[in-house]
Structure formats: C-alpha cells, structure tokens
Motif scaffolding. Structure first.
Motif, mmCIF file in Angstrom:
data_model
loop_
_atom_site.group_PDB
_atom_site.id
_atom_site.type_symbol
_atom_site.label_atom_id
_atom_site.label_comp_id
_atom_site.label_asym_id
_atom_site.label_seq_id
_atom_site.Cartn_x
_atom_site.Cartn_y
_atom_site.Cartn_z
ATOM 1 N N VAL A 62 0.850 -1.200 0.000
ATOM 2 C CA VAL A 62 0.000 0.000 0.000
ATOM 3 C C VAL A 62 0.882 1.245 0.000
ATOM 4 N N GLU A 63 0.790 2.010 -1.062
ATOM 5 C CA GLU A 63 1.604 3.220 -1.242
ATOM 6 C C GLU A 63 0.713 4.457 -1.306
ATOM 7 N N ASP A 64 1.302 5.611 -1.019
ATOM 8 C CA ASP A 64 0.564 6.865 -1.170
ATOM 9 C C ASP A 64 0.565 7.322 -2.623
ATOM 10 N N ILE A 65 1.751 7.304 -3.235
ATOM 11 C CA ILE A 65 1.859 7.852 -4.586
ATOM 12 C C ILE A 65 2.997 7.168 -5.328
ATOM 13 N N VAL A 66 2.779 6.890 -6.600
ATOM 14 C CA VAL A 66 3.861 6.391 -7.456
ATOM 15 C C VAL A 66 4.252 7.537 -8.376
ATOM 16 N N ASP A 67 5.488 7.997 -8.184
ATOM 17 C CA ASP A 67 6.002 9.125 -8.950
ATOM 18 C C ASP A 67 6.922 8.557 -10.041
ATOM 19 N N THR A 68 8.228 8.461 -9.779
ATOM 20 C CA THR A 68 9.115 7.827 -10.770
ATOM 21 C C THR A 68 8.890 6.312 -10.791
ATOM 22 N N GLY A 69 8.424 5.764 -9.681
ATOM 23 C CA GLY A 69 8.242 4.318 -9.581
ATOM 24 C C GLY A 69 9.480 3.610 -9.052
ATOM 25 N N ARG A 70 10.544 4.379 -8.747
ATOM 26 C CA ARG A 70 11.802 3.767 -8.280
ATOM 27 C C ARG A 70 11.614 3.049 -6.948
ATOM 28 N N THR A 71 10.881 3.672 -6.045
ATOM 29 C CA THR A 71 10.699 3.079 -4.718
ATOM 30 C C THR A 71 10.019 1.712 -4.830
ATOM 31 N N LEU A 72 8.952 1.657 -5.605
ATOM 32 C CA LEU A 72 8.227 0.391 -5.716
ATOM 33 C C LEU A 72 9.029 -0.655 -6.482
ATOM 34 N N SER A 132 -1.141 8.195 -8.683
ATOM 35 C CA SER A 132 -0.083 7.826 -9.624
ATOM 36 C C SER A 132 0.125 8.998 -10.568
ATOM 37 N N LYS A 133 1.408 9.257 -10.864
ATOM 38 C CA LYS A 133 1.729 10.320 -11.830
ATOM 39 C C LYS A 133 2.310 9.642 -13.070
ATOM 40 N N PRO A 134 1.459 9.196 -14.003
ATOM 41 C CA PRO A 134 1.960 8.400 -15.136
ATOM 42 C C PRO A 134 3.030 9.114 -15.963
ATOM 43 N N ASN A 138 1.664 15.743 -13.545
ATOM 44 C CA ASN A 138 2.965 15.895 -12.920
ATOM 45 C C ASN A 138 3.017 17.188 -12.105
ATOM 46 N N ALA A 139 2.533 17.114 -10.869
ATOM 47 C CA ALA A 139 2.538 18.289 -9.987
ATOM 48 C C ALA A 139 2.823 17.806 -8.582
ATOM 49 N N PHE A 140 3.389 18.672 -7.763
ATOM 50 C CA PHE A 140 3.659 18.290 -6.375
ATOM 51 C C PHE A 140 2.354 18.398 -5.586
ATOM 52 N N VAL A 141 2.033 17.341 -4.851
ATOM 53 C CA VAL A 141 0.773 17.332 -4.094
ATOM 54 C C VAL A 141 1.025 17.090 -2.610
ATOM 55 N N ILE A 142 0.107 17.597 -1.801
ATOM 56 C CA ILE A 142 0.191 17.414 -0.340
ATOM 57 C C ILE A 142 -1.198 17.037 0.186
ATOM 58 N N GLY A 191 -1.935 12.485 4.054
ATOM 59 C CA GLY A 191 -0.736 11.671 4.292
ATOM 60 C C GLY A 191 0.500 12.186 3.582
ATOM 61 N N LEU A 192 0.303 12.891 2.482
ATOM 62 C CA LEU A 192 1.459 13.388 1.704
ATOM 63 C C LEU A 192 1.943 14.711 2.295
ATOM 64 N N ASP A 193 3.255 14.862 2.316
ATOM 65 C CA ASP A 193 3.813 15.993 3.052
ATOM 66 C C ASP A 193 4.692 16.916 2.214
ATOM 67 N N LEU A 194 4.899 18.082 2.795
ATOM 68 C CA LEU A 194 5.945 18.984 2.335
ATOM 69 C C LEU A 194 6.855 19.166 3.542
HETATM 70 P P1 IMP Z 1 9.032 7.432 -6.439
HETATM 71 O O1 IMP Z 1 10.070 6.482 -5.949
HETATM 72 O O2 IMP Z 1 9.619 8.501 -7.316
HETATM 73 O O3 IMP Z 1 7.853 6.762 -7.091
HETATM 74 O O4 IMP Z 1 8.529 8.261 -5.201
HETATM 75 C C1 IMP Z 1 7.779 7.708 -4.212
HETATM 76 C C2 IMP Z 1 7.741 8.562 -2.958
HETATM 77 O O5 IMP Z 1 8.088 9.941 -3.171
HETATM 78 C C3 IMP Z 1 6.316 8.572 -2.475
HETATM 79 O O6 IMP Z 1 6.040 7.453 -1.666
HETATM 80 C C4 IMP Z 1 6.242 9.891 -1.720
HETATM 81 O O7 IMP Z 1 6.657 9.698 -0.396
HETATM 82 C C5 IMP Z 1 7.223 10.806 -2.437
HETATM 83 N N1 IMP Z 1 6.495 11.697 -3.383
HETATM 84 C C6 IMP Z 1 6.447 11.597 -4.723
HETATM 85 N N2 IMP Z 1 5.690 12.573 -5.273
HETATM 86 C C7 IMP Z 1 5.233 13.318 -4.221
HETATM 87 C C8 IMP Z 1 4.356 14.474 -4.135
HETATM 88 O O8 IMP Z 1 3.849 15.033 -5.119
HETATM 89 N N3 IMP Z 1 4.115 14.932 -2.865
HETATM 90 C C9 IMP Z 1 4.636 14.358 -1.746
HETATM 91 N N4 IMP Z 1 5.440 13.276 -1.792
HETATM 92 C C10 IMP Z 1 5.738 12.751 -3.021
#
Ligand code: IMP
Length: 186
Positions: A106-116, A138-140, A158-162, A165-168
C-alpha cells in the motif's frame, strides 16, 4: 500552514489548491476496498503499508476491506539499498514470513516508480505467492519504469501534491483532501 476555506492552502511562499476532495477520496477508497475484498476473499493476504505517506490512506482503505489479513509496515527512506540479507530485513521491517503469502503493498503515490521497483525486488526474494500494488495516486507522466495495477486511486498530472498523508517537509499530512502546488512566490 494557512488553510483558506477548503480550496486553498498556503505554506510559506507556496500556494496549493484543492485537487481531490475528501468526498471523492472516500468514494474511490470504497470502490478499491470492494475490489480488494472480492479478489482476496479467501487468500488471507498480507498488506504492507509503506510509511510515512500511506498511513492515512491505509487506515481508511483497510478498515473498508472486509478481509481476514495481516497488516505490516515498512519504512523506505531511500530506494538505494544493499543486497545483504541483514540490511534488507531491517529495511523491510516485516515481522512475518512472506513465503507463499499473497502480498499487497500500500503506497501513497507512485512518482518515478523507483521506490516500488526497488521494494518489489526485495519482496520477490521472500518468495510470496503473489505481489500486488495499491496506490492512492499515480503520476503516469513521471514513471521511469512500467507500473500497472488495477488498484490505482487517481491518476494525476505531474505536480507536487500534499495532504491526506502526503507531506511537504513533514507538514500538511493532516489535510483531509489532496492539494496541488499552484505557485511559488520568490
Ligand atoms: P518514487 O520512488 O519517485 O515513485 O517516489 C515515491 C515517494 O516519493 C512517495 O512514496 C512519496 O513519499 C514521495 N512523493 C512523490 N511525489 C510526491 C508528491 O507530489 N508529494 C509528496 N510526496 C511525493
């Protein structure tokens, strides 16, 4: 943090506007929970919640799933890790054997996808019966690797979101809806 109505939030010199309302999140989580309940009904899955960002999403999603399941938590501070077994265990933070289990991350957001991608490689070494990913956002446009899942809450630009659960820098996690960065004054 200054909250202006339910449409606008200011943090320092940054202004955010609402992207996804609490009602829309609730509705979508209900749908995802119904799908998961249907799919994993007799499989006793193991949910692995990726901290910190997924904590609110997971709390709502898992309470809406009518499933007999295990819930574990991991903290992935970085996707760069070592392959030595001891360190992997520490990063995983999973307290139960995963061999033969149906794992749902269970993830909050998939950005680059590197973490997953990194986490999936660690999980595969534990020989689970299956691995699936659930993400609220997800940010495709940002994906560096292919990411497919039937359990994506919302695809966003593709925008920064908060919020939700998501933080700045550790702030704004407690906002109950999702806000997108609109502008940044100098
Ligand atoms: P990834 O490895 O680039 O997919 O990034 C995954 C992690 O980056 C997420 O689990 C978030 O913790 C963080 N992240 C990515 N995009 C955002 C955003 O827009 N707002 C806040 N955190 C983000």
């Amino acid at each position: 943090m200054i909250i202006e109505g339910d449409q606008m939030v200011r943090i320092g010199r940054r202004t955010f506007e609402q992207l996804i309302s609490r009602d829309a999140i609730d509705h979508r989580i209900g749908e995802m929970a119904d799908d998961l309940t249907e799919q994993y009904r007799d499989l006793e899955p193991v949910f692995i919640v990726v901290l910190n960002g997924a904590f609110i999403f997971a709390a709502d999603l898992l309470r809406a799933c009518a499933l007999d399941c295990d819930i574990q938590f991991v903290k992935l501070s970085s996707y760069q890790g070592t392959s030595s077994t001891g360190v992997i265990q520490q990063i995983l933070g999973v307290q139960i054997p995963l061999r033969g289990r149906h794992v749902i991350v269970v993830e909050d957001i998939v950005d680059t996808g590197r973490t997953l991608k990194y986490f999936a490689e660690l999980l595969r070494k534990e020989h689970p019966a299956s691995i699936e990913f659930v993400t609220l956002l997800s940010k495709p446009d940002c994906h560096e690797t292919r990411f497919e899942s039937p359990y994506i809450g919302f695809e966003i630009p593709n925008a920064f979101v908060i919020g939700y659960g998501l933080d700045l820098d550790g702030r704004a996690r407690n906002l109950d809806s999702i806000y997108q960065l609109r502008d940044e004054s100098p």
